[in-house]
Scaffold this motif. Structure first.
Motif, mmCIF file in Angstrom:
data_model
loop_
_atom_site.group_PDB
_atom_site.id
_atom_site.type_symbol
_atom_site.label_atom_id
_atom_site.label_comp_id
_atom_site.label_asym_id
_atom_site.label_seq_id
_atom_site.Cartn_x
_atom_site.Cartn_y
_atom_site.Cartn_z
ATOM 1 N N ASN A 15 0.851 -1.184 0.000
ATOM 2 C CA ASN A 15 0.000 0.000 0.000
ATOM 3 C C ASN A 15 0.892 1.240 0.000
ATOM 4 O OD1 ASN A 15 -2.539 -1.234 0.007
ATOM 5 N ND2 ASN A 15 -2.380 -1.642 2.191
ATOM 6 N N VAL A 16 0.670 2.110 -0.978
ATOM 7 C CA VAL A 16 1.540 3.264 -1.185
ATOM 8 C C VAL A 16 0.721 4.553 -1.107
ATOM 9 C CG1 VAL A 16 3.207 4.373 -2.725
ATOM 10 C CG2 VAL A 16 2.973 1.875 -2.732
ATOM 11 N N LEU A 17 1.225 5.520 -0.344
ATOM 12 C CA LEU A 17 0.631 6.851 -0.293
ATOM 13 C C LEU A 17 1.620 7.823 -0.925
ATOM 14 C CD1 LEU A 17 -1.592 8.795 0.665
ATOM 15 C CD2 LEU A 17 -0.366 8.991 2.842
ATOM 16 N N ILE A 18 1.176 8.537 -1.963
ATOM 17 C CA ILE A 18 2.005 9.534 -2.635
ATOM 18 C C ILE A 18 1.620 10.914 -2.126
ATOM 19 C CG2 ILE A 18 2.598 10.600 -4.832
ATOM 20 C CD1 ILE A 18 1.990 7.968 -6.213
ATOM 21 N N ARG B 23 -9.651 10.530 4.691
ATOM 22 C CA ARG B 23 -10.755 11.175 3.989
ATOM 23 C C ARG B 23 -10.258 12.037 2.836
ATOM 24 N NH1 ARG B 23 -14.103 15.747 4.404
ATOM 25 N NH2 ARG B 23 -12.884 16.682 6.084
ATOM 26 N N TYR B 24 -9.088 12.640 3.014
ATOM 27 C CA TYR B 24 -8.548 13.512 1.987
ATOM 28 C C TYR B 24 -7.752 12.755 0.932
ATOM 29 C CZ TYR B 24 -9.822 17.965 4.139
ATOM 30 O OH TYR B 24 -10.526 19.055 4.604
ATOM 31 N N ALA B 25 -7.315 11.533 1.227
ATOM 32 C CA ALA B 25 -6.527 10.765 0.258
ATOM 33 C C ALA B 25 -7.389 10.355 -0.928
ATOM 34 C CB ALA B 25 -5.923 9.534 0.942
ATOM 35 N N LEU B 26 -6.819 10.454 -2.116
ATOM 36 C CA LEU B 26 -7.530 10.111 -3.346
ATOM 37 C C LEU B 26 -7.091 8.728 -3.819
ATOM 38 C CD1 LEU B 26 -9.238 10.747 -5.884
ATOM 39 C CD2 LEU B 26 -7.199 11.863 -6.843
ATOM 40 N N PRO B 27 -7.957 7.703 -3.705
ATOM 41 C CA PRO B 27 -7.604 6.381 -4.224
ATOM 42 C C PRO B 27 -7.651 6.381 -5.741
ATOM 43 C CG PRO B 27 -9.448 6.289 -2.655
ATOM 44 C CD PRO B 27 -9.273 7.710 -3.068
ATOM 45 N N LEU B 28 -6.929 5.468 -6.355
ATOM 46 C CA LEU B 28 -6.865 5.402 -7.809
ATOM 47 C C LEU B 28 -7.689 4.244 -8.342
ATOM 48 C CD1 LEU B 28 -3.062 6.085 -8.396
ATOM 49 C CD2 LEU B 28 -4.950 7.723 -8.353
ATOM 50 N N ASP B 29 -8.389 4.480 -9.433
ATOM 51 C CA ASP B 29 -9.169 3.414 -10.063
ATOM 52 C C ASP B 29 -8.276 2.298 -10.589
ATOM 53 O OD1 ASP B 29 -11.593 4.638 -9.592
ATOM 54 O OD2 ASP B 29 -11.571 5.763 -11.466
ATOM 55 N N VAL B 30 -7.069 2.653 -11.024
ATOM 56 C CA VAL B 30 -6.196 1.668 -11.661
ATOM 57 C C VAL B 30 -5.523 0.740 -10.656
ATOM 58 C CG1 VAL B 30 -5.753 3.119 -13.657
ATOM 59 C CG2 VAL B 30 -4.256 3.278 -11.651
ATOM 60 N N SER B 31 -5.502 1.125 -9.376
ATOM 61 C CA SER B 31 -4.858 0.276 -8.377
ATOM 62 C C SER B 31 -5.466 0.505 -6.998
ATOM 63 C CB SER B 31 -3.354 0.563 -8.307
ATOM 64 O OG SER B 31 -2.757 -0.159 -7.233
ATOM 65 N N ALA C 76 -2.783 5.608 -3.238
ATOM 66 C CA ALA C 76 -3.614 6.784 -2.982
ATOM 67 C C ALA C 76 -2.731 8.022 -3.060
ATOM 68 C CB ALA C 76 -4.300 6.689 -1.625
ATOM 69 N N LEU C 77 -3.367 9.157 -3.347
ATOM 70 C CA LEU C 77 -2.639 10.404 -3.568
ATOM 71 C C LEU C 77 -3.102 11.495 -2.613
ATOM 72 C CD1 LEU C 77 -2.972 10.660 -7.468
ATOM 73 C CD2 LEU C 77 -1.025 9.744 -6.215
ATOM 74 N N LEU C 78 -2.158 12.360 -2.247
ATOM 75 C CA LEU C 78 -2.459 13.616 -1.573
ATOM 76 C C LEU C 78 -1.644 14.690 -2.272
ATOM 77 C CD1 LEU C 78 -2.412 12.832 2.263
ATOM 78 C CD2 LEU C 78 -4.309 13.845 1.005
ATOM 79 N N GLY C 79 -2.291 15.775 -2.671
ATOM 80 C CA GLY C 79 -1.544 16.820 -3.352
ATOM 81 C C GLY C 79 -2.379 18.068 -3.528
ATOM 82 N N TYR C 80 -1.753 19.100 -4.069
ATOM 83 C CA TYR C 80 -2.451 20.354 -4.334
ATOM 84 C C TYR C 80 -3.237 20.253 -5.631
ATOM 85 C CZ TYR C 80 0.227 22.468 -0.567
ATOM 86 O OH TYR C 80 0.755 22.765 0.660
ATOM 87 N N LYS C 81 -4.367 20.967 -5.689
ATOM 88 C CA LYS C 81 -5.243 20.915 -6.856
ATOM 89 C C LYS C 81 -4.821 21.938 -7.907
ATOM 90 C CE LYS C 81 -9.636 20.500 -6.357
ATOM 91 N NZ LYS C 81 -11.046 20.692 -5.964
ATOM 92 N N LYS C 82 -5.277 21.709 -9.116
ATOM 93 C CA LYS C 82 -5.068 22.659 -10.199
ATOM 94 C C LYS C 82 -5.648 24.017 -9.800
ATOM 95 C CE LYS C 82 -6.308 23.426 -15.045
ATOM 96 N NZ LYS C 82 -7.044 22.875 -16.222
ATOM 97 N N GLY C 83 -4.866 25.049 -9.954
ATOM 98 C CA GLY C 83 -5.308 26.397 -9.589
ATOM 99 C C GLY C 83 -4.833 26.845 -8.225
ATOM 100 N N ASP C 84 -4.357 25.914 -7.386
ATOM 101 C CA ASP C 84 -3.807 26.285 -6.083
ATOM 102 C C ASP C 84 -2.515 27.082 -6.270
ATOM 103 O OD1 ASP C 84 -5.810 25.028 -4.730
ATOM 104 O OD2 ASP C 84 -4.634 23.294 -4.107
ATOM 105 N N THR C 85 -2.258 27.983 -5.344
ATOM 106 C CA THR C 85 -0.990 28.702 -5.320
ATOM 107 C C THR C 85 -0.418 28.627 -3.911
ATOM 108 O OG1 THR C 85 -1.840 30.861 -4.608
ATOM 109 C CG2 THR C 85 -1.981 30.332 -6.971
ATOM 110 N N ALA C 86 0.765 29.148 -3.742
ATOM 111 C CA ALA C 86 1.392 29.144 -2.421
ATOM 112 C C ALA C 86 0.612 30.005 -1.427
ATOM 113 C CB ALA C 86 2.828 29.657 -2.540
#
Length: 283
Positions: free
Chosen positions: A34-37, A77-85, A89-99
């Motif tokens: 199990n991998v969290l990115i 709750r915030y982790a995004l699981p992937l359909d392909v595996s 799961a992923l955690l990261g900033y969304k498109k449009g986010d800035t510092a």
């Protein structure tokens, strides 16, 4: 496999950090890990380049870091699981986010997040921001990581970047982890031997793969690679895993007390149940 749970991937801009993280995650998932990115860079959010469909309807890492308190439940709750595996799961900033989209956070909050992440997955892969002064989470990840993958390009820009950061990386707080220097995106015409000597200790070269470049450009990094170039690249990924997780002799088994508690195993079981269920879930 003896897991070194927290692995930080860092290097100059465009050195292939996100690509390497994704391909390592896929290789680990193939081993039922199990991998969290964690995609740390708020200046150039990469979540949408990995999972464009799921990222649009998912919360941002910035929102998680802005919560009054961090818990394992909130991280899940915030982790995004992937359909392909079901193992990634992923955690990261969304498109449009800035510092400046979210409130600033301190070192203690970064430590809390990484500590919780360690207990929620077999392996945590941290896709660090190149510019450490702009991202406390990347800096703390390099301090706390069990292993650090340092990516380099065979060009003068990468050399200059490395020379600028060398005094900072020489600090004692960054010497706790095992270092794995890697040449990334190496093309046939490049003199990789000379660059290997300059960067020092390079044991693995990730070759240039045209198909991989196309995947990155079209947000299809989660697709499999094929062909002769891909076979060489995948062999290099396996070599990296061999350096990160060296095989150790198995210790003689001992009878286990009925009262013995294995919290990591319990949390891993929770992940295995929750991540597949939440695939495709919308906020």
């Amino acid at each position: 496999m003896t897991n070194k749970s927290l692995i930080a991937v860092w290097g100059s801009p465009n050195s292939g950090k996100t690509i390497t993280v994704v391909k390592l995650a896929q290789a680990l998932a193939a081993r039922n890990q199990n991998v969290l990115i964690l995609c740390c860079d708020a200046l150039c959010p990469s979540l949408a380049t990995i999972a464009p469909r799921g990222a649009d309807n998912h919360a941002s890492l910035g929102q998680l870091l802005s919560l009054p308190a961090l818990t394992q439940e909130e991280l899940l709750r915030y982790a995004l699981p992937l359909d392909v595996s079901p193992h990634i799961a992923l955690l990261g900033y969304k498109k449009g986010d800035t510092a400046f989209t979210y409130a600033a956070y301190d070192r203690d909050r970064a430590v809390d997040l990484l500590t919780l992440a360690r207990h929620l997955a077999d392996v945590v892969l941290v896709d660090c921001a190149s510019y450490l002064s702009a991202d406390p989470l990347s800096t703390v990840a390099l301090e706390l990581a069990d292993s650090v993958i340092r990516l380099h390009h065979c060009d003068l820009k990468s050399l200059m970047f490395y020379a600028s950061y060398l005094p900072l990386l020489a600090d004692a707080r960054f010497r706790r982890s095992a270092l794995v220097p890697i040449l990334s995106n190496v093309k046939l015409e490049q003199d990789h031997r000379e660059y290997s000597q300059v960067f020092g200790g390079v044991q693995v070269m990730l070759p240039h793969v045209a198909q991989l470049e196309q995947q990155a450009a079209s947000a299809r990094l989660l697709e499999d690679l094929s062909g002769k170039e891909a076979a060489v690249y995948q062999a290099a990924i396996q070599n990296i895993l061999g350096l990160l997780f060296p095989q150790e002799p198995e210790a003689p088994s001992r009878p286990r007390s009925p009262s013995a508690v294995d919290p990591t195993g319990k949390i891993t079981a929770v992940l295995q149940r929750l991540w597949p269920k939440r695939r495709g879930e919308k906020e």
